[in-house]
Design a protein around this motif. Structure first.
Motif, PDB file in Angstrom:
ATOM      1  N   UNK A  32      52.683   8.077  38.459  1.00 56.79           N
ATOM      2  CA  UNK A  32      51.924   8.105  37.228  1.00 56.79           C
ATOM      3  C   UNK A  32      51.862   6.725  36.622  1.00 56.79           C
ATOM      4  N   UNK A  33      52.224   6.648  35.355  1.00 53.49           N
ATOM      5  CA  UNK A  33      52.190   5.370  34.663  1.00 53.49           C
ATOM      6  C   UNK A  33      53.251   4.421  35.215  1.00 53.49           C
ATOM      7  N   UNK A  34      52.845   3.177  35.374  1.00 49.01           N
ATOM      8  CA  UNK A  34      53.766   2.104  35.767  1.00 49.01           C
ATOM      9  C   UNK A  34      53.730   1.044  34.682  1.00 49.01           C
ATOM     10  N   UNK A  35      54.837   0.333  34.527  1.00 46.72           N
ATOM     11  CA  UNK A  35      54.829  -0.656  33.465  1.00 46.72           C
ATOM     12  C   UNK A  35      55.975  -1.633  33.544  1.00 46.72           C
ATOM     13  N   UNK A  36      55.969  -2.506  32.571  1.00 47.83           N
ATOM     14  CA  UNK A  36      56.980  -3.546  32.466  1.00 47.83           C
ATOM     15  C   UNK A  36      57.626  -3.510  31.087  1.00 47.83           C
ATOM     16  N   UNK A  37      58.929  -3.608  31.082  1.00 52.34           N
ATOM     17  CA  UNK A  37      59.718  -3.743  29.866  1.00 52.34           C
ATOM     18  C   UNK A  37      60.480  -5.058  29.958  1.00 52.34           C
ATOM     19  N   UNK A  38      60.977  -5.512  28.825  1.00 54.69           N
ATOM     20  CA  UNK A  38      61.816  -6.709  28.847  1.00 54.69           C
ATOM     21  C   UNK A  38      62.936  -6.570  27.838  1.00 54.69           C
ATOM     22  N   UNK A  39      64.011  -7.277  28.131  1.00 54.61           N
ATOM     23  CA  UNK A  39      65.154  -7.287  27.236  1.00 54.61           C
ATOM     24  C   UNK A  39      65.684  -8.705  27.124  1.00 54.61           C
TER      25      UNK A  39
END
Length: 119
Positions: A32-39
């Motif tokens: 489904x949805x793919x994405x990028x997160x950052x910390x």
């Protein structure tokens, strides 16, 4: 074994560009949805950008106009093109994907790739 593997992080000067890639591997029924997160250090993980299986995108306000998320549904890969990078973009970037594996749908995460932007 299903896994997400990121690549493309590194050190870049402010104003420069980087392209992150994340490939999903293993026996996957659907994505489904793919994405990028950052910390960033001392901060909570935040959404950077996401893209649905149909190609609809969503961006954090801080990256709109500078970052572009895209995906290759044949290669099960999501990309993040990052332009005009700023020191405040420095963070560990994590890939995320909504996968159906063995009839079970859940979120998967990559191990992260470090992006460092020097001033």
């Amino acid at each position: 074994q299903v896994q997400l593997v990121e690549s493309g992080g590194g050190l870049v000067q402010a104003g420069g560009s980087l392209r992150l890639s994340c490939a999903a591997s293993g026996i996957i029924f659907s994505i489904g949805t793919m994405g990028w997160y950052r910390q960033a250090p001392g901060k909570q993980r935040e959404l950077v950008a996401s893209i649905t299986s149909g190609g609809s995108t969503n961006y954090a306000d801080s990256v709109k106009g500078r970052f572009t998320v895209s995906r290759d549904n044949v290669e099960n890969t999501v990309y993040l093109q990052m332009n005009s990078l700023k020191p405040e973009d420095t963070a560990v970037y994590y890939c995320n994907a909504d996968l159906v594996v063995q009839y079970t749908r859940r979120d998967y995460w990559g191990k992260g790739t470090l992006v460092t932007v020097s001033s």
